[in-house]
Design a protein around this motif. Structure first.
Motif, mmCIF file in Angstrom:
data_model
loop_
_atom_site.group_PDB
_atom_site.id
_atom_site.type_symbol
_atom_site.label_atom_id
_atom_site.label_comp_id
_atom_site.label_asym_id
_atom_site.label_seq_id
_atom_site.Cartn_x
_atom_site.Cartn_y
_atom_site.Cartn_z
ATOM 1 N N PRO A 1 0.848 -1.198 0.000
ATOM 2 C CA PRO A 1 0.000 0.000 0.000
ATOM 3 C C PRO A 1 0.882 1.246 0.000
ATOM 4 O O PRO A 1 1.896 1.290 0.706
ATOM 5 N N GLY A 2 0.512 2.223 -0.816
ATOM 6 C CA GLY A 2 1.315 3.443 -0.896
ATOM 7 C C GLY A 2 0.704 4.538 -0.055
ATOM 8 O O GLY A 2 -0.463 4.467 0.324
ATOM 9 N N ILE A 3 1.503 5.542 0.230
ATOM 10 C CA ILE A 3 0.996 6.684 0.977
ATOM 11 C C ILE A 3 1.386 7.945 0.205
ATOM 12 O O ILE A 3 2.527 8.104 -0.186
ATOM 13 N N PHE A 4 0.396 8.796 -0.036
ATOM 14 C CA PHE A 4 0.626 9.916 -0.943
ATOM 15 C C PHE A 4 0.237 11.260 -0.361
ATOM 16 O O PHE A 4 0.381 12.282 -1.013
ATOM 17 N N ASP A 5 -0.297 11.238 0.843
ATOM 18 C CA ASP A 5 -0.691 12.495 1.470
ATOM 19 C C ASP A 5 0.132 12.661 2.748
ATOM 20 O O ASP A 5 0.110 11.778 3.605
ATOM 21 N N PRO A 6 0.862 13.779 2.875
ATOM 22 C CA PRO A 6 1.778 13.890 4.011
ATOM 23 C C PRO A 6 1.068 13.883 5.363
ATOM 24 O O PRO A 6 1.614 13.367 6.338
#
Lengths: 280, 768
Positions: B126-131
């Motif tokens: 799973p990726g994370i794209f919002d700081p």
């Protein structure tokens, strides 16, 4: 590596086409080279039309003008016959891509690429242009409107090229207008465009009008209904406001990286409203 | 010919060679028996690497070698502060541009075929794209081992008492601002050329801003002796911060050991550059500003998040500079600033002209206008009342010393006809057009801050031909500093351009100096160069005095190409002086390290390491005229004025180019530049979809330099490379609000966003 053929006259061209039936045919290459770089062209060879003099130039023939398909945008922009007779086309050419692209790209190429966002198409639609199609053994002519079937799809058959564009002079139309909405002022792909020809009477009354929107549907959008609503009226805000919702209804835009379909619908409508303040 | 002078617009030394195509950029290096190197990139934002299948590609004719992380002897990590970026990904990929395998081939076609044949066995994570989400509980971790989870670096600066401060306020304004990734889009994409010489030297010619730091980064990542690495840095075809750090260097360094003696070239195409290069950090900023009844700023609470992607690059330092500039050039007594630089699986956030300051300036300068509206003050008046002056404490508690011309900038603006005639201009808008005028204050710190030494070493020598040769230690990335170096040395040595020579940075011939960055390039190296030129001048004159049998050194002076003895009128050419001088006397070197602030706003050593605080600031105020089309939402910038206090100007033409360039790039940032990445996938992969302004989109610009005197700068100069990009976005935003009463809190201000905001406003009005 692909082989590229550079015929200098039509006779040579027909011979090459006969030998290379699967070749892609191009003129300025401003669309083709981009696709080539992206590995989207699978044909074994290419035939370039840019050196065929017979396909270039603007010729006045009575009340008609024949534009050679391989005329570059720059050559047309600078051409007095075009400037005099078809300001709507000049206005579109003026905002087409950039000077560098205009030096290479041709009007025939713009037609055959059949992009929904092509800048010359809305003007050519309102001018009711006809395309001249040639093959080794035949020549035919058809309305541009009929010729373009969808994005990148035309009536062109194997072995045929577009050799010229025939446009009738439109002396009655005394107001030519073109507006393009893009992401910047140059090198922009149209998000919405609108070409308009008006015949305005001394009393500021619309006697005749032709409208064509670009980039809001698979092909250029025209509307007899809106045109009929404007004829016989002054271009007041009320009249235009009444017609505007129809523009919104007839366009069939898509969402893409440049704009949403909603925005395109709204602007298609708004560009119509602008017509009330276009200077003669 | 006339000698070079300070303050004159001399033509750039690179102008002719660049415009005629003769200048050799790193991308122009080829050579016989050339090997092409290229990289297979991940294409997915976050995944475990199960396997890298290279066998099919390896057997392809024309393929020399295919290398993976297993072939790297050193740390396989690069980075400037935190070394967290692999040269070639080992167990994980962390963003879609991660390099996974390196291919060496005999020609470009084989290279591309081989790259296509390499397949990656990836297990998606799973990726994370919002700081903000990235620092929340349960967010996937980008670096498992990082003690602060996804927080690369957090900085806090506080003065006064923020709670009491707000209680004492008469009016409070709050807002949240969002800014996108911005891509540098330099003309010359990342390029380099390398060879492993017989003596074991690794020679790399590369488009870089930081040759000396590159040298140690390459050595460490690859496990080779730093003495064996030589970096040569030609003019960059643009860099803007994107080449401050390793791009192709380590990959080339790895490659050469697999084809020793053969030249190797790596040159990213535009798409690869877009995919893999660092961008300006996207930011989300929460601002709350309170004022006293007289409009005096009294309390400011700021919390912001910079998305640095998976690697530090210079992200921590970028965030820290943002933190330091978050309050603008104003006096505020109660301040609480919190900045987070956060790891995500987005593209890498890194250095980009402005270095974290454009984001906070965008927020603060819009807050100022919002507050002015609330108070019924003019945007000008609220800035004037709060303008910082020399002798003040700035909002983070550091005394303002040195040249501080912000108030004078405001005064100059106030007297300018564009300001005076603004209402007249606004009243003449055509049908469906709304006109507005906006202003924005700017300030920009210069140099590296208190810990990392901001140093330069200049070297200059007298040549056999009787010329002075300047060895530049700091790259000219396009801004023209190389020419300015010759101007500085020429002015001191009283020479014309014909007697000056330039050697571009080469770690073998130049002396170690810091990077071409941080608005420090001309200031720090210029100071070192003044020392070196004066030293050599003194030596030459001492020896000339003896030659002329002069009683004292005052009787002789340098003239273009020679030395003149005033008493007798005799002259000696420099080419003869060359023979008189011993080799040891023909070269002079000098070192300069920029001064740092004595005061300390924080006990946090890490924040200090990342550059807080700065001592010297440039200031300015920007003004723009915009016209908004109510039918399309299009914003057109019609006119622009930048008044800048960047100290004394050495070359007015170069200065103006810097200001103009920053404005143009800033207009792009405000209106159309948005690098769109969805779930780690690039949606604007090329220049057809990532929209930068053209010449037609940039208005007529006026640049007025104030020319205050900065005592620490060479000839009174301060930094000018970045400050002008800080202002356009808020100036335009303020002008749009002035024109039609809408403010967009998310940029860029595309026609679509503007039209939507106009429509919403209309609907609101309709409801009322």
């Amino acid at each position: 590596m692909k082989r590229v053929f550079l015929p200098h006259n039509l006779e040579e061209l027909w011979r090459i086409i006969a030998g290379e039936p699967k070749a892609d045919i191009y003129a300025g290459g401003t669309d083709l080279l981009v696709k080539l770089r992206q590995n989207l062209i699978n044909t074994p060879s290419l035939i370039c039309l840019e050196r065929i003099e017979e396909l270039k130039g603007v010729h006045e023939q009575g009340d008609e003008v024949m534009i050679g398909a391989c005329s570059t945008h720059t050559s047309l922009l600078e051409n007095p016959i075009i400037q005099r007779n078809f300001p709507v086309l000049t206005k579109a050419l003026n905002v087409l891509a950039s000077p560098l692209i205009r030096n290479m790209g041709t009007i025939g190429g713009n037609i055959c690429t059949a992009s929904p966002a092509a800048d010359t198409l809305p003007p050519l639609y309102v001018l009711k242009a006809e395309v001249e199609i040639r093959s080794r053994s035949a020549s035919r002519q058809m309305a541009l409107k009929e010729f373009i079937l969808g994005p990148g799809i035309t009536c062109l058959k194997a072995g045929e090229i577009v050799s010229g564009i025939w446009v009738k002079k439109v002396p009655g139309f005394n107001l030519h207008h073109f507006e393009k909405v893009g992401q910047r002022k140059a090198l922009a792909i149209a998000i919405v465009s609108l070409a308009t020809l008006f015949k305005i009477s001394g009393e500021e009354m619309v006697e005749d009008v032709r409208l064509a929107w670009g980039s809001v549907a698979p092909t250029v959008v025209t509307s007899n209904e809106i045109e009929a609503m404007l004829v016989g009226h002054r271009l007041s805000r009320q009249v235009l406001k009444k017609a505007a919702p129809i523009a919104r209804a007839i366009v069939k835009p898509i969402d893409d990286i440049r704009a949403s379909a909603d925005y395109r619908r709204q602007v298609a409508e708004n560009l119509l409203i602008r017509l009330g303040s276009v200077q003669k | 010919m006339k000698s070079l002078e300070i303050g004159r617009p001399i033509p750039r030394v690179d102008a002719y060679s660049k415009t005629t195509g003769q200048e050799r950029y790193a991308a122009d290096y080829y050579g016989e028996n050339l090997v092409w190197a290229g990289v297979k990139r991940a294409g997915i934002a976050h995944a475990l690497i199960k396997d890298i299948h290279i066998d099919d590609a390896k057997t392809l004719p024309g393929v020399i070698s295919i290398l993976t992380h297993k072939d790297i002897q050193g740390s396989n990590r690069q980075g400037m502060i935190r070394k967290d970026q692999p040269v070639l990904a080992d167990n994980k990929v962390n963003h879609c541009g991660d390099a996974v395998a390196l291919v060496l081939a005999e020609d470009k076609a084989s290279l591309h075929k081989a790259l296509d044949l390499i397949t990656l066995d990836l297990e998606p994570l799973p990726g994370i794209f919002d700081p903000e989400k990235a620092i929340g509980e349960g967010a996937p971790l980008v670096h498992e081992g990082h003690p602060q989870g996804n927080v690369l670096f957090k900085g806090v600066l506080e003065t006064g008492d923020i709670e009491i401060g707000f209680k004492e306020c008469h009016a409070v304004v709050e807002a949240c601002f969002e800014l996108p990734h911005q891509e540098h889009a330099y003309l010359e994409t990342e390029a380099g050329w390398a060879i492993l010489k017989e003596n074991g030297q690794l020679k790399i010619v590369v488009s870089t801003q930081s040759p000396f730091r590159d040298r140690s980064e390459v050595a460490e990542a690859l496990g080779i002796n730093v003495e064996k690495v030589r970096i040569i840095a030609p003019y960059c075809g643009g860099a803007f911060g994107g080449k401050d750090g390793v791009t192709v260097q380590t990959l080339l360094g790895l490659a050469v050991f697999h084809c020793p003696g053969r030249p190797i070239k790596m040159w990213w195409d535009r798409e690869e550059s877009f995919l893999a290069s660092p961008k300006r950090h996207p930011a989300r900023l929460y601002y709350r500003l309170g004022v006293k009844p007289d409009g005096a700023l009294h309390a400011l609470d700021v919390r912001f998040y910079y998305d640095t992607g998976p690697y530090d690059h210079l992200g921590g330092a970028v965030m820290a500079l943002g933190l330091e500039h978050a309050c603008g050039p104003y006096r505020i007594s109660n301040v609480s600033l919190k900045g987070f630089c956060v790891y995500t699986n987005s593209p890498i956030g890194g250095a980009f002209r402005g270095f974290g300051v454009p984001q906070v300036t965008a927020a603060m300068e819009q807050m100022m206008d919002m507050m002015a509206t609330q108070l019924g003050l003019s945007p000008f008046e609220i800035r004037k009342r709060n303008a910082i002056r020399c002798g003040d404490k700035n909002p983070i508690g550091i005394s303002v010393t040195g040249s501080t011309g912000f108030e004078e900038c405001l005064k100059t603006l106030e007297e300018h006809y564009l300001w005076k005639k603004r209402n007249e201009w606004k009243s003449k808008a055509g049908p469906f057009k709304k006109r507005g005028v906006g202003i924005a204050s700017v300030m920009h710190g210069m140099g590296y801050g208190p810990v990392v030494p901001d140093f330069a070493n200049a070297k200059i020598e007298l040549t056999r031909e009787g010329k002075f040769r300047v060895f530049s230690g700091v790259v000219d990335i396009g801004q023209g500093n190389a020419s300015t170096y010759l101007q500085i040395a020429g002015a001191i040595l009283n020479q014309d351009m014909a007697h000056m020579e330039l050697v571009l940075p080469d770690t073998e011939s130049a002396l170690p100096s810091g990077s071409a960055s941080a608005s420090r390039t001309t200031s720090t190296f210029g100071n070192a160069l003044i020392g070196a030129a004066q030293s050599l001048k003194h030596r030459v004159l001492q020896r000339a005095a003896i030659y002329f049998m002069a009683k004292e050194i005052k009787e002789v002076d340098l003239i273009p190409g020679g030395v003149n003895h005033f008493t007798t009128g005799k002259e000696i050419p420099l080419s003869e002086m060359f023979h008189i001088l011993d080799d040891s006397e023909k070269v002079a070197a000098y070192t300069f390290t920029a001064p740092t602030a004595k005061e300390n706003p924080t006990e946090d050593q890490n924040l200090r390491l990342h550059g807080v605080p700065h001592l010297i600031f440039s200031y300015g105020v920007h003004l723009c005229y915009v016209e908004v089309d109510e039918l399309t939402g299009n914003i057109e910038v019609k006119r622009y004025l930048a008044v800048s206090d960047c100290g004394r100007i050495i070359n007015p033409q170069t200065f103006e180019q810097q200001i103009h360039g920053g404005i143009a790039q800033g207009i792009g940032y405000a209106l159309c530049e948005e690098f769109i990445v969805k779930e780690g996938r690039v949606r604007t992969p090329d220049l057809a979809t990532y929209i930068i302004p053209t010449a037609l989109d940039v208005p007529e610009m006026d640049s007025i330099p104030l020319e205050s005197y900065e005592p620490t700068g060479p000839f009174g100069l301060k930094g000018a490379g970045e400050i002008s990009i800080d202002g356009p976005l808020p100036a335009i935003a303020n002008a749009v609000a002035d024109a039609c009463g809408v403010r967009l809190f998310r940029s860029p201000f595309t026609p679509e966003r503007v039209l939507k905001a106009l429509k919403e406003r209309e609907n609101r009005e309709f409801e009322h």
